[in-house]
Each structure stands twice: as structure tokens, then as C-alpha cells.
Design a protein around this motif. Structure first.
Motif, PDB file in Angstrom:
ATOM      1  N   VAL A   1      67.245 -10.453  58.767  1.00 19.04           N
ATOM      2  CA  VAL A   1      66.051 -11.282  58.556  1.00 19.04           C
ATOM      3  C   VAL A   1      65.520 -11.065  57.142  1.00 19.04           C
ATOM      4  N   CYS A   2      65.182 -12.162  56.467  1.00 17.54           N
ATOM      5  CA  CYS A   2      64.812 -12.134  55.047  1.00 17.54           C
ATOM      6  C   CYS A   2      66.042 -11.695  54.257  1.00 17.54           C
ATOM      7  N   SER A   3      67.079 -12.478  54.425  1.00 17.64           N
ATOM      8  CA  SER A   3      68.396 -12.070  53.906  1.00 17.64           C
ATOM      9  C   SER A   3      68.519 -12.262  52.404  1.00 17.64           C
ATOM     10  N   GLY A   4      67.667 -13.091  51.788  1.00 14.60           N
ATOM     11  CA  GLY A   4      67.671 -13.260  50.330  1.00 14.60           C
ATOM     12  C   GLY A   4      69.060 -13.542  49.790  1.00 14.60           C
ATOM     13  N   ASN A   5      69.479 -12.750  48.823  1.00 16.65           N
ATOM     14  CA  ASN A   5      70.815 -12.930  48.236  1.00 16.65           C
ATOM     15  C   ASN A   5      71.890 -12.221  49.050  1.00 16.65           C
ATOM     16  N   GLN A   6      71.535 -11.742  50.204  1.00 14.72           N
ATOM     17  CA  GLN A   6      72.464 -11.078  51.128  1.00 14.72           C
ATOM     18  C   GLN A   6      73.168  -9.872  50.491  1.00 14.72           C
ATOM     19  N   ILE A   7      72.439  -9.155  49.639  1.00 12.41           N
ATOM     20  CA  ILE A   7      73.022  -7.966  49.024  1.00 12.41           C
ATOM     21  C   ILE A   7      73.291  -6.929  50.124  1.00 12.41           C
TER      22      ILE A   7
ATOM     23  N   ASP B   1      66.584 -16.788  56.175  1.00 15.08           N
ATOM     24  CA  ASP B   1      65.690 -16.673  55.022  1.00 15.08           C
ATOM     25  C   ASP B   1      64.992 -18.013  54.842  1.00 15.08           C
ATOM     26  N   ILE B   2      63.818 -17.953  54.234  1.00 10.83           N
ATOM     27  CA  ILE B   2      63.047 -19.179  54.016  1.00 10.83           C
ATOM     28  C   ILE B   2      63.706 -20.035  52.925  1.00 10.83           C
ATOM     29  N   LYS B   3      64.552 -19.391  52.117  1.00 16.57           N
ATOM     30  CA  LYS B   3      65.213 -20.124  51.022  1.00 16.57           C
ATOM     31  C   LYS B   3      66.609 -20.587  51.431  1.00 16.57           C
TER      32      LYS B   3
ATOM     33  N   GLN C   1      68.145 -21.404  57.621  1.00 18.62           N
ATOM     34  CA  GLN C   1      67.029 -21.467  56.661  1.00 18.62           C
ATOM     35  C   GLN C   1      65.763 -21.764  57.458  1.00 18.62           C
ATOM     36  N   ALA C   2      64.876 -20.796  57.539  1.00 26.95           N
ATOM     37  CA  ALA C   2      63.682 -20.974  58.375  1.00 26.95           C
ATOM     38  C   ALA C   2      62.628 -19.943  58.011  1.00 26.95           C
ATOM     39  N   ASP C   3      61.420 -20.212  58.477  1.00 32.10           N
ATOM     40  CA  ASP C   3      60.323 -19.260  58.306  1.00 32.10           C
ATOM     41  C   ASP C   3      60.399 -18.240  59.445  1.00 32.10           C
TER      42      ASP C   3
ATOM     43  N   ASP D   1      64.301  -6.998  56.185  1.00 27.64           N
ATOM     44  CA  ASP D   1      64.103  -6.550  54.798  1.00 27.64           C
ATOM     45  C   ASP D   1      62.973  -7.403  54.211  1.00 27.64           C
ATOM     46  N   ALA D   2      61.759  -7.038  54.568  1.00 28.43           N
ATOM     47  CA  ALA D   2      60.612  -7.934  54.386  1.00 28.43           C
ATOM     48  C   ALA D   2      60.209  -8.133  52.920  1.00 28.43           C
ATOM     49  N   PRO D   3      59.626  -9.315  52.622  1.00 30.51           N
ATOM     50  CA  PRO D   3      59.071  -9.508  51.272  1.00 30.51           C
ATOM     51  C   PRO D   3      57.914  -8.521  51.098  1.00 30.51           C
ATOM     52  N   CYS D   4      57.773  -7.946  49.904  1.00 30.01           N
ATOM     53  CA  CYS D   4      56.739  -6.916  49.745  1.00 30.01           C
ATOM     54  C   CYS D   4      56.208  -6.899  48.322  1.00 30.01           C
TER      55      CYS D   4
HETATM   56  C1  LIG Z   1      63.247  -8.181  49.739  1.00 33.06           C
HETATM   57  S1  LIG Z   1      63.871  -9.788  49.669  1.00 33.06           S
HETATM   58  C2  LIG Z   1      65.298  -9.614  50.657  1.00 33.06           C
HETATM   59  C3  LIG Z   1      66.527  -9.098  49.963  1.00 33.06           C
HETATM   60  C4  LIG Z   1      67.768  -9.267  50.802  1.00 33.06           C
HETATM   61  N1  LIG Z   1      67.669  -8.672  52.098  1.00 33.06           N
HETATM   62  C5  LIG Z   1      69.025  -8.796  50.131  1.00 33.06           C
HETATM   63  O1  LIG Z   1      69.610  -7.797  50.587  1.00 33.06           O
HETATM   64  O2  LIG Z   1      69.459  -9.429  49.157  1.00 33.06           O
HETATM   65  C6  LIG Z   1      62.765 -10.669  50.708  1.00 33.06           C
HETATM   66  C7  LIG Z   1      63.216 -12.053  51.131  1.00 33.06           C
HETATM   67  O3  LIG Z   1      62.257 -12.554  52.081  1.00 33.06           O
HETATM   68  C8  LIG Z   1      62.297 -13.952  52.024  1.00 33.06           C
HETATM   69  N2  LIG Z   1      61.102 -14.463  52.722  1.00 33.06           N
HETATM   70  C9  LIG Z   1      59.813 -14.417  52.309  1.00 33.06           C
HETATM   71  N3  LIG Z   1      59.003 -14.934  53.247  1.00 33.06           N
HETATM   72  C10 LIG Z   1      59.792 -15.312  54.291  1.00 33.06           C
HETATM   73  C11 LIG Z   1      59.545 -15.908  55.553  1.00 33.06           C
HETATM   74  N4  LIG Z   1      58.304 -16.218  55.945  1.00 33.06           N
HETATM   75  N5  LIG Z   1      60.601 -16.169  56.357  1.00 33.06           N
HETATM   76  C12 LIG Z   1      61.861 -15.873  55.967  1.00 33.06           C
HETATM   77  N6  LIG Z   1      62.158 -15.297  54.774  1.00 33.06           N
HETATM   78  C13 LIG Z   1      61.142 -15.020  53.949  1.00 33.06           C
HETATM   79  C14 LIG Z   1      62.360 -14.239  50.545  1.00 33.06           C
HETATM   80  O4  LIG Z   1      62.888 -15.525  50.329  1.00 33.06           O
HETATM   81  C15 LIG Z   1      63.288 -13.113  50.041  1.00 33.06           C
HETATM   82  O5  LIG Z   1      64.602 -13.576  49.958  1.00 33.06           O
END
Ligand SMILES: C[S@@+](CC[C@H](N)C(=O)[O-])C[C@H]1O[C@@H](n2cnc3c(N)ncnc32)[C@H](O)[C@@H]1O
Length: 436
Positions: A266-272, A291-293, A304-306, A322-325
């Protein structure tokens, strides 16, 4: 801010640095995107120019508040009375003079003025003022002393103390603030399917790069020598390594994954992080990421979802959230965060984190685990969120993560959280929860 030349080129490296810094600090744009935008459009730049611009930008971000105090003191004029573009030009001259080697004083002053002359807002008066200010500041005999003094005492430290006093101890606020002055060591993770970690180390050493294995995570290498990324791609196979900080690499191990498990990222971002997991368990996991993006080339199933309100039709053995912070633990990598942080932004993040956690928690299988991770250690984004979640979700409990490293065990709190403060200039928080 800057007049574009025909062909959209800025010729002076300082004027490019000024434009990038204005985007980041005045327009609040992302640092990575601003750097990328200018460095990719300015085709005439050599590799050396690019490295120089990168270093000026980073060192100005690391020390801007210190430079501003020096300027105010020597010119005896509040910085609010100095035009923002001129102040940035003074900052980059100070970054060259005080933090970069091998740049003679006259060159940093002369070239900065030449760079400022390319700016849209310049006129003969502002150029004259910059000329006067730079000569006065750089020729002041106590400049080195002031540089040391203001690193320990400046208005930004006081502001951070006011904003963060309910979140961190005083020692932590100062410790985290000071990491913004540090150049972080580059960490890479090695994909052993492509190259063995010892062979990668040997290759680096053979090419004159000092590097060592991580003391806390398997298959991670820390580069002791500053190495341009492009150089690494010449030495190691591109598929064989990924840039990822040591603390971020821990997630893959803390999840104690097993063959056949379903994993929700959850909150996979660039999937690192999930990319690392995929390297460790190539075919054996059923991976879903949210991820929201958008993600154009995702690993596994991608939604792709909230995550605050998504509904799913299954439960998972493991969930990585891996929450946004606020990113406060990453000031060595992202020094500009120190100018943007305030109490409101921390509370805003903590609310989003909590909403995601309480929605996603229900998709944990009975006996399954959820790993909550953030690259910050403020109370509201870490313990407080987890404790509130546990109060409202009694079927969950905190699990002590299994860790081989005695270094990491020192960071385990009484409650069972892994709260890592300032390990190699990086701070991170993990909470591992199990659903009974
Ligand atoms: C810390 S980064 C994640 C990094 C990722 N896990 C990685 O390993 O590359 C946080 C991510 O949360 C996503 N995000 C923020 N708010 C969100 C939401 N409400 N629902 C889903 N994703 C969300 C952002 O788009 C961002 O990619």
C-alpha cells in the motif's frame, strides 16, 4: 525568474543553479523535478557542469538559513529587506566560498554576479547591490567563525523547536536538524540473481571506489567515495543494483515473507520496496500494489486508488503500508524539507496515515501481519497513530520483529516498535502488527 536565451539556454552554471533554487525555495516545487527539468533542457552542459550545479544547489539547501544569518549580520540589514532573488544569489556565492573546495573567492563572486545578470528581475541597481553585498560579506574576516556559530544557533532551529516540541525531544530535534548538513553516503542494494554482493564490492574496489557491506541489512553496499551515478552504471550491471537507503531496505526482511504468501503493497510509489521483495522472492508471492498515482510499468497487480477508502475483495497474508509522511528522517537526502516542516503539515500527514491504516487494516488475514513504515519519527506520525489503531482494532497486537542485527535491536522500543533515530544520518519508524 530567469530570462531564457534564444534556444532556451542559460549559459552560466550559477544562473541555472539560481533558477533551480528559486523554483524549489520560492515556488515550492519538488527538488528532484526542478533539477531534472533544468539539467535535461540545458543540453550544452558537461558532466562536470552538472555535478557542479547539483553540488551548489544541494549545499545551498543544506545551509541556506546559516548563510542568511551571516548576510544579515555582516550587512546589518534584516533579510526580509533584501529581494529574494538577490538573497539567493548571495546564498549560492556563500555555498561556493564556504562549502565547495577549489573555487577561488574572486571566481565565486564574479561568476555569481555574471549568473545573476541573466535573471529577469535584474537591473543596474540590483546588480550594483549584489556586487556591494558579495564583496562586503566574502571579505569579512569573521566569516568562517560566523559559519560555525550559526550552524548551532539560528532562527530556523528555534522555529523547528517551537513546531516540533510535542513531537520529538530537544536532542532529537537538534540531531535531526543537523543531519541536513550531512552529505549522505549512497547506499545500493544488490540483486544477487545478477551479481554476487562480494563480486560487486570487488568490482567497485578495482575501480578505485571505496565501499563496504551494510552492517544492518543483507546485500546492501554503502559507497564511502562520492561517486557519480553514471560512473556506477559503467562499473556494475544496471540490473544488478538499485539505489535504496539502508533503513528502507529493512522492510523486505521485517515482513518475514514465505513462499505462496499474498502481499498487499500500500502506497507503493515507485515500487522500490516491492521491487526488492520481488528480487528476493522472484516467482513465489502474489503481489498487489496500490497507490494514488499512476504507474505505467507496475510490478504485479496494480490498483490506482485512494487507500483511505478503497474496497478490496480479499485479505492478505502480509501488508506493507509505506505511508506518505513528513520525511523528517531524510533531511540528509532532502534538506529542503526543513524549510517546509511545521506542526500543521505533521498533523495533516498523521491524519492521512491514520485513515489509510484503519481502512487497510481490515484486509489483513487472521494470523497475517501488517508492517507500517514511515521515514520520520514524530510522535503523531508513528506511536500515536499505532496506539489509536490498536485501541480501535483490538484484534491486532504489536509483534517484536525478528532481527539478526544487534545494532538494530538497540532501536527497539519497550512497546516493540523499531524507532531508528539518526542511524548514518537517517531516521525511520516501523511497527509490525499481527491480526489474532
Ligand atoms: C513513502 S512513498 C512510498 C514509497 C514506495 N513504497 C516505494 O517503495 O517506492 C508514499 C506514497 O504514498 C502515496 N500516497 C499518498 N497518499 C495516498 C493515498 N491516499 N492513497 C494511496 N497512495 C497514497 C504517494 O503517491 C507516494 O507514492
Amino acid at each position: 525568474m530567469i530570462i531564457l536565451h534564444p534556444m532556451n539556454e542559460l549559459h552560466n552554471t550559477r544562473s541555472i543553479a539560481l533558477s533551480i533554487l528559486a523554483d524549489i525555495l520560492i515556488k515550492n516545487h519538488s527538488r528532484d523535478e526542478s533539477l531534472k527539468r533544468y539539467l535535461s533542457t540545458e543540453k550544452h552542459l558537461s558532466e562536470q557542469d552538472r555535478a557542479f550545479i547539483f553540488n551548489i544547489v544541494m549545499n545551498t539547501l543544506r545551509y541556506k538559513e546559516v548563510f542568511d544569518e551571516i548576510t544579515e549580520k555582516i550587512l546589518n540589514r534584516p533579510i526580509q529587506h533584501i529581494n529574494k532573488d538577490i538573497l539567493l544569489a548571495i546564498d549560492i556565492a556563500l555555498a561556493q566560498t564556504l562549502t565547495l573546495d577549489n573555487i577561488p573567492l574572486y571566481a565565486s563572486v564574479f561568476e555569481t554576479i555574471e549568473g545573476y545578470k541573466e535573471s529577469k528581475n535584474r537591473n543596474s541597481r540590483s546588480i550594483g547591490f549584489l556586487n556591494y553585498a558579495l564583496r562586503r560579506i566574502t571579505q569579512n574576516s569573521s566569516i568562517d567563525e560566523l559559519f560555525a556559530q550559526y550552524q548551532n544557533q539560528n532562527r530556523l532551529i528555534q522555529k523547528l523547536q517551537n513546531h516540533l516540541c510535542d513531537e520529538l525531544s530537544e536532542k532529537e530535534i537538534i540531531g535531526i536538524y543537523k543531519t541536513s548538513f550531512q552529505r549522505p553516503r549512497t547506499a545500493i542494494r544488490i540483486n544477487n540473481k545478477v551479481i554476487d554482493t562480494n563480486d560487486a564490492l570487488k568490482e567497485l574496489h578495482n575501480n578505485g571506489i571505496s565501499a563496504r557491506s551494510s552492517e544492518i541489512v543483507a546485500n546492501a553496499i554503502i559507497l564511502e567515495t562520492d561517486t557519480p551515478f553514471a560512473r556506477l552504471y559503467e562499473i556494475l550491471p544496471a540490473e544488478g543494483f538499485t539505489f535504496q537507503s539502508e533503513l528502507s531496505q529493512l522492510a523486505a526482511y521485517l515482513l518475514s515473507l514465505k513462499k505462496g504468501y499474498s502481499l498487499l503493497d500500500v502506497c507503493s510509489g515507485n515500487q522500490i520496496k516491492v521491487g526488492q521483495i520481488k528480487e528476493l522472492f522472484p516467482e513465489d508471492l502474489e503481489i498487489t500494489s496500490i497507490d494514488i498515482k499512476k504507474n505505467h510499468r507496475p510490478i504485479g497487480r496494480y490498483i490506482q486508488a485512494d487507500a483511505r477508502n478503497i474496497r478490496l475483495d480479499m485479505q492478505f497474508d502480509r501488508i506493507l503500508l509505506d505511508a506518505p509522511c513528513s520525511g523528517l528522517g531524510t533531511l540528509a537526502y532532502n534538506p529542503e524539507i526543513k524549510f517546509r516542516i511545521n506542526r500543521e503539515s505533521i498533523i495533516r500527514h498523521s491524519k492521512i496515515q491514520y485513515q489509510i491504516l484503519s481502512n487497510i487494516g481490515k484486509y489483513t488475514k487472521q494470523g497475517g501481519r501488517l508492517l507500517y513504515s514511515v521515514c520520520t519519527i514524530t510522535g503523531s506520525e508513528t506511536e500515536k497513530n499505532i496506539m489509536k489503531f490498536l485501541e480501535e482494532n483490538r484484534e491486532f497486537e504489536i509483534i517484536n520483529p525478528v532481527m539478526n542485527s544487534s545494532i538494530l535491536r538497540q532501536y527497539l522500543t519497550q512497546e516493540g516498535f523499531l524507532r531508528i533515530f539518526d542511524y548514518n544520518n537517517n531516521s525511520f519508524f516501523y511497527a509490525l502488527l499481527e491480526r489474532r
